[in-house]
Design a protein around this motif. Structure first.
Motif, PDB file in Angstrom:
ATOM      1  N   PHE A  53      31.485   6.143 -19.708  1.00 27.71           N
ATOM      2  CA  PHE A  53      31.091   5.590 -18.257  1.00 27.71           C
ATOM      3  C   PHE A  53      29.776   5.900 -17.859  1.00 27.71           C
ATOM      4  O   PHE A  53      28.887   6.263 -18.088  1.00 27.71           O
ATOM      5  CB  PHE A  53      31.955   6.655 -17.739  1.00 27.71           C
ATOM      6  N   HIS A  54      29.445   4.244 -17.606  1.00 32.17           N
ATOM      7  CA  HIS A  54      28.207   3.777 -16.873  1.00 32.17           C
ATOM      8  C   HIS A  54      28.365   4.369 -15.217  1.00 32.17           C
ATOM      9  O   HIS A  54      28.424   3.314 -14.284  1.00 32.17           O
ATOM     10  CB  HIS A  54      27.756   2.680 -17.275  1.00 32.17           C
ATOM     11  N   PRO A  55      28.111   5.283 -14.448  1.00 36.27           N
ATOM     12  CA  PRO A  55      27.475   5.535 -13.626  1.00 36.27           C
ATOM     13  C   PRO A  55      26.991   4.430 -12.349  1.00 36.27           C
ATOM     14  O   PRO A  55      25.334   3.912 -13.023  1.00 36.27           O
ATOM     15  CB  PRO A  55      27.453   7.168 -13.736  1.00 36.27           C
ATOM     16  N   PRO A  56      26.912   4.368 -11.191  1.00 33.91           N
ATOM     17  CA  PRO A  56      26.101   3.392 -10.461  1.00 33.91           C
ATOM     18  C   PRO A  56      24.327   4.068 -10.591  1.00 33.91           C
ATOM     19  O   PRO A  56      24.708   5.939 -10.551  1.00 33.91           O
ATOM     20  CB  PRO A  56      26.252   3.415  -9.158  1.00 33.91           C
ATOM     21  N   ARG A  57      23.344   3.974 -10.060  1.00 31.86           N
ATOM     22  CA  ARG A  57      22.029   4.331 -10.304  1.00 31.86           C
ATOM     23  C   ARG A  57      21.451   3.518  -8.473  1.00 31.86           C
ATOM     24  O   ARG A  57      20.666   2.396  -8.517  1.00 31.86           O
ATOM     25  CB  ARG A  57      21.369   3.801 -11.499  1.00 31.86           C
ATOM     26  N   PHE A  58      22.066   4.554  -7.449  1.00 28.81           N
ATOM     27  CA  PHE A  58      21.550   4.386  -6.846  1.00 28.81           C
ATOM     28  C   PHE A  58      19.995   4.307  -6.405  1.00 28.81           C
ATOM     29  O   PHE A  58      19.702   5.644  -6.137  1.00 28.81           O
ATOM     30  CB  PHE A  58      21.982   4.445  -5.489  1.00 28.81           C
ATOM     31  N   PRO A  59      19.586   3.506  -5.142  1.00 33.58           N
ATOM     32  CA  PRO A  59      17.632   4.305  -5.015  1.00 33.58           C
ATOM     33  C   PRO A  59      18.597   5.002  -4.110  1.00 33.58           C
ATOM     34  O   PRO A  59      19.704   5.680  -3.255  1.00 33.58           O
ATOM     35  CB  PRO A  59      17.499   3.145  -4.261  1.00 33.58           C
ATOM     36  N   LYS A  60      17.226   5.990  -4.288  1.00 31.91           N
ATOM     37  CA  LYS A  60      16.718   6.856  -3.056  1.00 31.91           C
ATOM     38  C   LYS A  60      16.125   7.192  -1.947  1.00 31.91           C
ATOM     39  O   LYS A  60      14.939   6.109  -1.970  1.00 31.91           O
ATOM     40  CB  LYS A  60      16.497   8.210  -3.819  1.00 31.91           C
ATOM     41  N   VAL A  61      16.208   7.145  -0.574  1.00 32.60           N
ATOM     42  CA  VAL A  61      15.248   7.412   0.346  1.00 32.60           C
ATOM     43  C   VAL A  61      14.131   8.619  -0.141  1.00 32.60           C
ATOM     44  O   VAL A  61      14.651   9.418  -0.523  1.00 32.60           O
ATOM     45  CB  VAL A  61      16.034   7.238   1.367  1.00 32.60           C
ATOM     46  N   LYS A  62      13.458   8.259   0.638  1.00 27.24           N
ATOM     47  CA  LYS A  62      12.015   8.960   0.494  1.00 27.24           C
ATOM     48  C   LYS A  62      13.198  10.766   1.359  1.00 27.24           C
ATOM     49  O   LYS A  62      13.329  10.415   2.295  1.00 27.24           O
ATOM     50  CB  LYS A  62      10.847   9.067   1.866  1.00 27.24           C
ATOM     51  N   SER A  63      12.160  11.417   1.014  1.00 26.22           N
ATOM     52  CA  SER A  63      12.134  13.097   1.592  1.00 26.22           C
ATOM     53  C   SER A  63      12.156  12.566   3.224  1.00 26.22           C
ATOM     54  O   SER A  63      11.153  12.487   3.226  1.00 26.22           O
ATOM     55  CB  SER A  63      11.648  13.504   0.296  1.00 26.22           C
ATOM     56  N   ARG A  64      12.638  13.953   3.341  1.00 22.17           N
ATOM     57  CA  ARG A  64      11.833  14.672   5.780  1.00 22.17           C
ATOM     58  C   ARG A  64      10.757  14.240   5.306  1.00 22.17           C
ATOM     59  O   ARG A  64       9.753  13.659   5.560  1.00 22.17           O
ATOM     60  CB  ARG A  64      12.486  14.943   5.823  1.00 22.17           C
ATOM     61  N   ALA A  65      10.354  14.925   4.228  1.00 21.36           N
ATOM     62  CA  ALA A  65       8.742  15.153   4.327  1.00 21.36           C
ATOM     63  C   ALA A  65       7.688  14.621   3.703  1.00 21.36           C
ATOM     64  O   ALA A  65       6.297  14.517   4.414  1.00 21.36           O
ATOM     65  CB  ALA A  65       8.784  16.364   2.797  1.00 21.36           C
ATOM     66  N   GLU A  66       8.171  13.962   3.118  1.00 25.11           N
ATOM     67  CA  GLU A  66       7.253  12.174   2.444  1.00 25.11           C
ATOM     68  C   GLU A  66       7.451  11.286   4.238  1.00 25.11           C
ATOM     69  O   GLU A  66       6.630  10.640   4.183  1.00 25.11           O
ATOM     70  CB  GLU A  66       7.991  11.632   1.767  1.00 25.11           C
ATOM     71  N   GLN A  67       8.564  11.260   4.920  1.00 26.04           N
ATOM     72  CA  GLN A  67       8.382  10.463   6.210  1.00 26.04           C
ATOM     73  C   GLN A  67       7.346  10.700   6.903  1.00 26.04           C
ATOM     74  O   GLN A  67       7.014  10.354   7.415  1.00 26.04           O
ATOM     75  CB  GLN A  67       9.588   9.968   6.487  1.00 26.04           C
ATOM     76  N   ILE A  68       7.771  12.527   7.095  1.00 29.15           N
ATOM     77  CA  ILE A  68       6.038  12.188   8.154  1.00 29.15           C
ATOM     78  C   ILE A  68       4.864  12.442   7.300  1.00 29.15           C
ATOM     79  O   ILE A  68       4.310  12.199   8.459  1.00 29.15           O
ATOM     80  CB  ILE A  68       6.852  14.961   8.490  1.00 29.15           C
ATOM     81  N   ALA A  69       4.999  12.667   6.243  1.00 30.21           N
ATOM     82  CA  ALA A  69       3.548  12.666   5.850  1.00 30.21           C
ATOM     83  C   ALA A  69       3.167  11.231   6.249  1.00 30.21           C
ATOM     84  O   ALA A  69       1.929  11.041   6.300  1.00 30.21           O
ATOM     85  CB  ALA A  69       3.161  12.474   4.412  1.00 30.21           C
ATOM     86  N   ASP A  70       3.955  10.113   5.697  1.00 31.37           N
ATOM     87  CA  ASP A  70       3.679   8.473   5.785  1.00 31.37           C
ATOM     88  C   ASP A  70       3.304   8.400   7.612  1.00 31.37           C
ATOM     89  O   ASP A  70       2.617   7.800   8.115  1.00 31.37           O
ATOM     90  CB  ASP A  70       4.925   7.953   5.887  1.00 31.37           C
ATOM     91  N   ALA A 489      12.722  -5.621  -1.822  1.00 30.68           N
ATOM     92  CA  ALA A 489      13.743  -5.850  -1.656  1.00 30.68           C
ATOM     93  C   ALA A 489      14.411  -4.436  -2.768  1.00 30.68           C
ATOM     94  O   ALA A 489      14.030  -4.510  -3.867  1.00 30.68           O
ATOM     95  CB  ALA A 489      14.951  -6.768  -1.164  1.00 30.68           C
ATOM     96  N   PRO A 490      14.411  -3.677  -1.769  1.00 27.97           N
ATOM     97  CA  PRO A 490      15.618  -2.347  -2.948  1.00 27.97           C
ATOM     98  C   PRO A 490      16.938  -2.990  -3.553  1.00 27.97           C
ATOM     99  O   PRO A 490      17.699  -3.229  -3.061  1.00 27.97           O
ATOM    100  CB  PRO A 490      15.649  -1.638  -1.474  1.00 27.97           C
ATOM    101  N   ASN A 491      17.046  -2.401  -4.557  1.00 31.97           N
ATOM    102  CA  ASN A 491      18.266  -2.344  -5.078  1.00 31.97           C
ATOM    103  C   ASN A 491      18.963  -1.582  -4.290  1.00 31.97           C
ATOM    104  O   ASN A 491      19.950  -0.820  -4.768  1.00 31.97           O
ATOM    105  CB  ASN A 491      18.213  -1.961  -6.472  1.00 31.97           C
ATOM    106  N   ILE A 492      19.709  -2.262  -3.085  1.00 31.16           N
ATOM    107  CA  ILE A 492      20.733  -0.569  -2.179  1.00 31.16           C
ATOM    108  C   ILE A 492      21.957  -1.299  -3.336  1.00 31.16           C
ATOM    109  O   ILE A 492      22.207   0.414  -3.092  1.00 31.16           O
ATOM    110  CB  ILE A 492      21.128  -1.328  -0.970  1.00 31.16           C
ATOM    111  N   SER A 493      22.379  -1.979  -3.509  1.00 32.76           N
ATOM    112  CA  SER A 493      24.025  -2.145  -4.385  1.00 32.76           C
ATOM    113  C   SER A 493      24.038  -1.021  -5.686  1.00 32.76           C
ATOM    114  O   SER A 493      24.510  -1.034  -6.446  1.00 32.76           O
ATOM    115  CB  SER A 493      24.589  -3.451  -4.418  1.00 32.76           C
TER     116      SER A 493
END
Length: 707
Positions: A53-70, A489-493
């Motif tokens: 079985f090949h599960p999906p590999r979805f991209p992850k968003v940055k963590s909240r801490a990483e977003q605040i650092a930005d 562009a991210p590979n959202i799908s």
């Protein structure tokens, strides 16, 4: 000769009528590509040629801490003023959006997909205000069309036309979170049939290629068969037209997460405390405070964000932000209270809504199936602005009274059947000629102050995308920004096969950009979930209709049941299909920071049943404590804040002082018979039928069943 002319004329008329009739029939029953009915854009994940079985590999968003650092980097070094120069000019945001509701999240997604560097900050949580308290409709507005015709109001007509176009985009970009819904309009007099038939057909015609299905007439017997709860007296038939329905707060969260995946900086529980201006008096940034630190017992960290343009998308709180810019500015928002109540699912058919176009005071009330329950509303009255308004008993009683008018008399509409009730504050744009808020057009207004604060106010959920597009267009012009193609562009799908038609060339493409979860969604996706994870059918349907293809991840995060079946998915409430995996997913992938974030906006339990939400709170807090490493003190804070919030969802007053121990013991009861009558869903145990007193066969007289 005369005979031939008469014959030719008759033949011509007959042929013309046949062609016209055929054209009308074709237009009415032509094949339609109904949004949400297509197969998934991305094929279902499954077993490969290797048998694995090949599960999906979805991209992850940055963590909240990483977003605040930005965000901090944009303001320069720690403690620097908003007018200081950051270490890298590229760290400065093109746009800073204040407000994470439908408008703010929509603006963030639009800007991010145009290649702009955008940040959105929200004082509470995404969709914590008006955006989570809608009627859950995606509609053009039948009542606005009626006003447009009778008042010859082109603005109302344009609003309906725009909303019908946006309805199609809505259903196409988020098919897992929205769907079409037939809505019945009962008729109590025959003369109303042609009037409303013409109105619904005009609605169909205006929708054109954006239409879903065409309206139709039902005889009295067919109407009662489709909606058995209807009152039979004076019913002569019904008309049924189609509109859209959606899960508003999950839609809002999905907008924010999609914007984050496209590179936007998205942070909740971050409060703007002041706006900063440069030497020329132009806005160039804002000072913010992290409210999560305060919940953890720490001193809230404050820092500055620099941006070339600032957008105010704070809904009812629009004027508060405008006054940060200019204390003397005149208010432009007329707040209106809209109360809704949630009733058990047996009050309406599962796939049919109802509209009462003329209530006792001339307003409109909807009665719709939603998430397994029934939603009824709404009221419309001027109000004061507050954070978590509580629905008043007067408004609740009015809604219940209106419901009684069109439901069968043998259905006892009781106050105790109200599982939840809430009040949302609509940020209507003021019209100085209007006598009351109901007469205000639900349109939006874009305004730019002399210092450069761009405010987008008003509007409704259906047209959020159009509002965002116009807002970003104005921002590009006002702040002299340069849109850029999105080359990374991210590979959202989670698949390389996807092309959703969006040309990310710097122009607005949000009418084609599918939201997170949409690419792999289909009406049959839930079957794949059942077969792979062994979850129950209602849970599988709920997960796919709330998370789309991300249901794979949610199911994988759900705990084993240690049973033969179901294999996975521990419910947080025995009454609803919400499972523990949703709590973990909300924390890891959707920035949930409080128990209310999960109970109200990631799942909808608080909106569906306030008492069930209270009972689920201990489980939610414990799971979040594991994920976020909360201390016992923080867990106590979460308990207190959650119970207080549930007051705004209609939790009985006697339970507002409930302790966690009392709730977990299951020994919470109503304080007296008056409260029992008001809030209980069933008669008191002492009310027995005469036959019960004789004892049931095979049960001892002293058994609990005979007490």
């Amino acid at each position: 000769m005369a005979f031939r002319q008469r014959f030719a004329r008759s033949l011509l008329y007959t042929s013309g009528a046949a062609v016209a009739g055929g054209g009308i029939l074709y237009y009415t029953y032509r094949p339609r590509n109904i949004p949400g009915s297509d197969s998934a854009v991305v094929p279902p994940f499954g077993y490969g040629a290797d048998g694995k079985f090949h599960p999906p590999r979805f991209p992850k968003v940055k963590s909240r801490a990483e977003q605040i650092a930005d965000l901090k980097r944009s303001g320069g070094s720690k403690g620097a003023s908003a007018t200081s120069t950051p270490q890298n000019e590229d760290d400065v945001y093109d746009l800073l959006v204040i407000g994470g509701g439908a408008t703010g999240a929509g603006v963030a997604l639009d800007a991010a997909t145009r290649g702009l560097k955008v940040a959105v900050v929200e004082r509470d949580d995404f969709s914590s205000g008006t955006s989570s308290k809608s009627t859950k409709l995606v509609h053009g507005g039948v009542r606005y069309l009626e006003k447009a015709v009778w008042e010859l109001d082109y603005n109302q007509y344009a609003l309906v036309k725009e909303a019908l176009r946006e309805r199609k985009y809505f259903l196409e970009t988020a098919p897992h979170l929205s769907s079409w819904l037939p809505i019945m309009l009962p008729l109590d007099k025959w003369w109303k049939a042609p009037y409303y038939w013409a109105g619904t057909k005009c609605y169909d015609f205006l929708a054109g290629s954006e239409g879903i299905e065409t309206s139709y007439f039902l005889t009295r017997s067919k109407a009662l068969d489709a909606f058995p709860m209807l009152k039979k007296d004076n019913l002569v038939g019904a008309l049924v037209y189609y509109d859209g329905a959606h899960n508003d707060s999950r839609m809002n969260v999905s907008l924010a997460m999609t914007a984050a995946l496209y590179g936007g900086t998205v942070v909740n529980h971050l409060e703007v405390t002041s706006l900063e201006k440069d030497a020329n008096g132009r806005l160039c940034g804002a000072k913010v405070r992290d409210l999560i630190d305060e919940k953890d017992g720490k001193k809230p960290q404050e820092f500055n964000i620099r941006a070339r343009g600032i957008i105010n998308a704070t809904g009812p709180f629009t004027d508060a932000i405008r006054k940060m810019d200019d204390q003397e500015v005149k208010e432009i928002v007329a707040p209106s209270s809209g109360v809704h109540v949630i009733l058990p699912g047996y009050y309406s058919p599962q796939k049919m809504g109802l509209i009462d176009p003329k209530t006792s005071d001339g307003r409109v009330i909807f009665f719709l199936p939603w998430q397994g329950n029934t939603i009824a509303g709404t009221t419309d009255a001027p109000t004061q602005i507050e954070y978590n308004p509580v629905a008043g008993e007067k408004e609740i009683d009015w809604i219940l009274s209106e419901i009684r008018h069109y439901l069968a008399p043998d259905i006892n509409v009781r106050r105790g059947d109200v599982l939840a009730a809430w009040s949302g504050i609509r940020p209507l744009v003021k019209n100085p000629n209007a006598k009351n808020t109901e007469a205000l057009v639900r349109n939006h207004l874009i305004n730019v102050s002399p210092s450069g604060l761009l405010t987008c106010a008003g509007g409704k959920w259906t047209t959020y995308r159009q509002m965002a597009e116009e807002c970003v267009d104005e921002a590009i012009k006002e702040f002299k920004l340069t849109p850029r193609p999105v080359t990374n562009a991210p590979n959202i799908s989670g698949s390389e096969l996807i092309d959703d038609g969006a040309r990310l060339n710097g122009s607005c493409q949000t009418h084609q950009v599918k939201l997170v979860g949409a690419h792999g969604f289909s009406k049959t996706l839930f079957i794949n979930l059942i077969q792979h994870f062994g979850v129950e059918t209602d849970i599988a349907k709920h997960l796919t209709e709330s998370y789309g293809d991300r249901a794979w991840t949610v199911a994988a995060l759900s705990s084993p049941t240690e049973q033969r079946f179901p294999v996975r998915g521990l419910r947080i409430s025995p009454l609803y299909p919400f499972v523990d995996g949703e709590v973990r997913y909300a924390v890891r992938h959707e920035y949930a920071q409080t128990a209310v974030d999960v109970l109200a906006r990631r799942t909808r339990l608080a909106f569906l049943n306030a008492q069930a939400a209270l009972e689920a709170t201990p489980k939610v807090i414990d799971i979040m404590a594991e994920e976020l490493n909360w201390s016992n003190k923080r867990k106590d804070v979460e308990w207190t804040n959650t119970v207080k919030f549930l007051e705004s969802m209609g939790l009985p007053k006697s339970k507002l002082g409930a302790t966690r121990k009392q709730v977990e013991s299951g020994k919470m009861d109503f304080k007296d018979s008056v409260e029992y009558k008001m809030y209980s869903r069933h008669d008191q145990p002492g009310d027995e039928l005469e036959s019960d007193l004789k004892g049931a066969p095979g049960i001892k007289k002293e058994a609990p069943a005979n007490r």
